[in-house]
Write an enzyme that holds these catalytic residues in place. Structure first.
Site, PDB file in Angstrom:
ATOM      1  N   SER A  60       0.535  -1.095  -0.018  1.00 12.74           N
ATOM      2  CA  SER A  60       0.251   0.149   0.017  1.00 12.74           C
ATOM      3  C   SER A  60       0.898   1.607  -0.238  1.00 12.74           C
ATOM      4  O   SER A  60       2.117   0.902   0.544  1.00 12.74           O
ATOM      5  CB  SER A  60      -0.852  -0.223   1.339  1.00 12.74           C
ATOM      6  OG  SER A  60      -1.673  -1.175   1.277  1.00 12.74           O
TER       7      SER A  60
HETATM    8  N1  SAH Z   1      -0.912  -4.583   3.669  1.00 18.11           N
HETATM    9  C1  SAH Z   1       0.689  -4.979   3.131  1.00 18.11           C
HETATM   10  C2  SAH Z   1      -0.608  -5.017   2.117  1.00 18.11           C
HETATM   11  C3  SAH Z   1      -0.539  -6.153   1.296  1.00 18.11           C
HETATM   12  S1  SAH Z   1      -1.890  -5.924  -0.224  1.00 18.11           S
HETATM   13  C4  SAH Z   1       1.741  -4.873   2.557  1.00 18.11           C
HETATM   14  O1  SAH Z   1       2.109  -3.640   3.755  1.00 18.11           O
HETATM   15  O2  SAH Z   1       2.374  -5.004   1.596  1.00 18.11           O
HETATM   16  C5  SAH Z   1      -3.049  -7.221   0.711  1.00 18.11           C
HETATM   17  C6  SAH Z   1      -3.312  -8.962   0.673  1.00 18.11           C
HETATM   18  O3  SAH Z   1      -4.284  -8.963   1.407  1.00 18.11           O
HETATM   19  C7  SAH Z   1      -2.271  -9.024  -0.290  1.00 18.11           C
HETATM   20  O4  SAH Z   1      -1.093  -9.473  -0.327  1.00 18.11           O
HETATM   21  C8  SAH Z   1      -3.227 -10.322  -0.294  1.00 18.11           C
HETATM   22  O5  SAH Z   1      -2.768 -12.161  -0.162  1.00 18.11           O
HETATM   23  C9  SAH Z   1      -3.602 -10.574   1.505  1.00 18.11           C
HETATM   24  N2  SAH Z   1      -5.100 -10.954   1.356  1.00 18.11           N
HETATM   25  C10 SAH Z   1      -6.446 -10.850   0.598  1.00 18.11           C
HETATM   26  N3  SAH Z   1      -7.005 -11.941   1.090  1.00 18.11           N
HETATM   27  C11 SAH Z   1      -6.576 -12.690   2.117  1.00 18.11           C
HETATM   28  C12 SAH Z   1      -7.392 -13.392   3.028  1.00 18.11           C
HETATM   29  N4  SAH Z   1      -8.510 -13.462   2.519  1.00 18.11           N
HETATM   30  N5  SAH Z   1      -6.874 -13.624   4.392  1.00 18.11           N
HETATM   31  C13 SAH Z   1      -5.686 -13.387   4.070  1.00 18.11           C
HETATM   32  N6  SAH Z   1      -5.450 -12.378   3.136  1.00 18.11           N
HETATM   33  C14 SAH Z   1      -5.115 -12.336   2.359  1.00 18.11           C
END
Ligand code: SAH
Length: 215
Positions: A60
């Site tokens: 993000s």
């Molecule tokens: N906070 C993260 C941003 C990640 S983007 C950072 O700082 O890099 C969102 C993430 O949510 C992705 O890696 C995706 O795989 C995960 N995601 C989506 N659905 C999910 C679920 N049901 N359970 C766990 N992770 C999930």
């Protein structure tokens, strides 16, 4: 580039964008974002922009991370659940501001990468789990704070149930027009109060553990 001057410039830009909480700004300043950014994009680490991390996912934008963290009203006594570890950047910022972070990611290889960064940075107050974050982490519930980094059209019931009374959850919710709004949900003695914060764009919250080839 990844010089301290660039990091300082990012902090200044977050301040002028309205992030005024000193503890949040210093937590952001302590986390070397370049560590979480894949090689081809590393020179953009301190730009206020989202960046790809593989598996179709993104790290993000720093402003959104700082905004979400500030909205959680954290302190060192609190237990936090994070859904969507991704690169581990957001989780690292959280770890400086609370007692312990429990973070769940559905892509095992992303989680393995993030775990490596946590140990490099010697962040010892993070517990990780590969799994479906929509289910939360029932064995560790209730949580004082819940932070969700992927958008869904409905607020997952399990997460509402795992939020402590007096707790706060921040999550992006997508509407019929595909627009997403970051919501702040506060649990009170008598139920839940919801507040719309800002418009955002997150990857979707998907069910189940992902089947990654290299997992
Ligand atoms: N906070 C993260 C941003 C990640 S983007 C950072 O700082 O890099 C969102 C993430 O949510 C992705 O890696 C995706 O795989 C995960 N995601 C989506 N659905 C999910 C679920 N049901 N359970 C766990 N992770 C999930």
């Amino acid at each position: 580039m990844t010089t301290p001057a660039n990091r300082a410039r990012l902090i200044l830009s977050l301040r002028s964008a309205g992030i005024t909480d000193i503890s949040v700004l210093s937590a952001v300043e302590r986390v070397p974002r370049e560590l979480f950014v894949p090689e081809p994009f590393r020179d953009q680490s301190y730009e206020d922009t989202a960046l790809p991390i593989g598996y179709g996912q993104t790290l993000s934008q720093p402003y959104i991370v700082a905004f979400m963290v500030a909205s959680l009203e954290l302190n060192k006594t609190l237990k936090v659940l994070e859904i969507g570890t991704g690169s581990g950047y957001h989780c690292s910022v959280l770890s400086y501001l609370c007692r312990r972070v429990y973070t769940v990611e559905r892509h095992r290889p992303l989680l393995a990468n993030a775990e490596q960064k946590f140990s490099e940075l010697q962040l010892h107050n993070i517990s990780t789990r590969a799994g479906d974050g929509m289910k939360g982490w029932p064995e560790q519930a209730p949580f004082d704070r819940i932070s969700v980094s992927a958008a869904s059209s409905e607020i997952p019931q399990n997460l509402l149930e795992q939020l402590a009374i007096g707790g706060i959850m921040i999550l992006p919710v997508s509407g019929v027009d595909r627009k997403q709004v970051l919501k702040k949900i506060s649990r009170t003695d008598s139920g839940f109060e919801t507040q719309d914060l800002i418009e955002v764009r997150f990857v979707p919250l998907l069910p189940g553990l992902a089947r990654d080839k290299s997992a």
